[in-house]
Motif scaffolding. Structure first.
Motif, PDB file in Angstrom:
ATOM      1  N   LYS A   6      14.570   1.526  36.462  1.00 10.79           N
ATOM      2  CA  LYS A   6      13.262   1.051  37.348  1.00 10.79           C
ATOM      3  C   LYS A   6      14.015   1.065  38.480  1.00 10.79           C
ATOM      4  N   LYS A  30       6.882   7.507  33.931  1.00 13.05           N
ATOM      5  CA  LYS A  30       5.608   6.672  33.554  1.00 13.05           C
ATOM      6  C   LYS A  30       5.633   5.808  35.005  1.00 13.05           C
ATOM      7  N   GLU A  32       3.637   3.046  36.709  1.00 14.40           N
ATOM      8  CA  GLU A  32       2.872   1.995  36.138  1.00 14.40           C
ATOM      9  C   GLU A  32       2.034   1.413  37.425  1.00 14.40           C
ATOM     10  N   LYS A  33       0.695   1.342  37.176  1.00 11.10           N
ATOM     11  CA  LYS A  33      -0.114   0.522  37.935  1.00 11.10           C
ATOM     12  C   LYS A  33      -0.355  -0.794  37.465  1.00 11.10           C
TER      13      LYS A  33
END
Length: 68
Positions: A6, A30, A32-33
């Motif tokens: 992350k 991926k 992320e929103k």
């Protein structure tokens, strides 16, 4: 085994990606929103309508009566 990285900086990602690829790892990106854009739009429109005086005022008693 799964490893999740992350907060990887954009400049570091290509290096990590090429290293993982050379070791035969599968990479899944991926992004992320945090909020659904339609939800954000709906909230902003509601705030604007309140500023424009289109809201209604209710007492605590009226709200409690609605919940019965």
């Amino acid at each position: 085994m799964d490893i999740i990285l992350k907060n990887v900086k954009k400049k570091d990602f290509p290096v990590l990606k090429s290293l993982a690829k050379s070791l035969g790892f599968e990479i899944i990106e991926k992004i992320e929103k945090p909020y659904n854009p339609e939800f954000v739009k709906e909230i902003l429109e509601a705030e604007q309508s309140i500023k424009d005086g289109k809201g209604i005022k209710m007492t605590l008693k009226e709200i409690q009566d609605l919940c019965k």
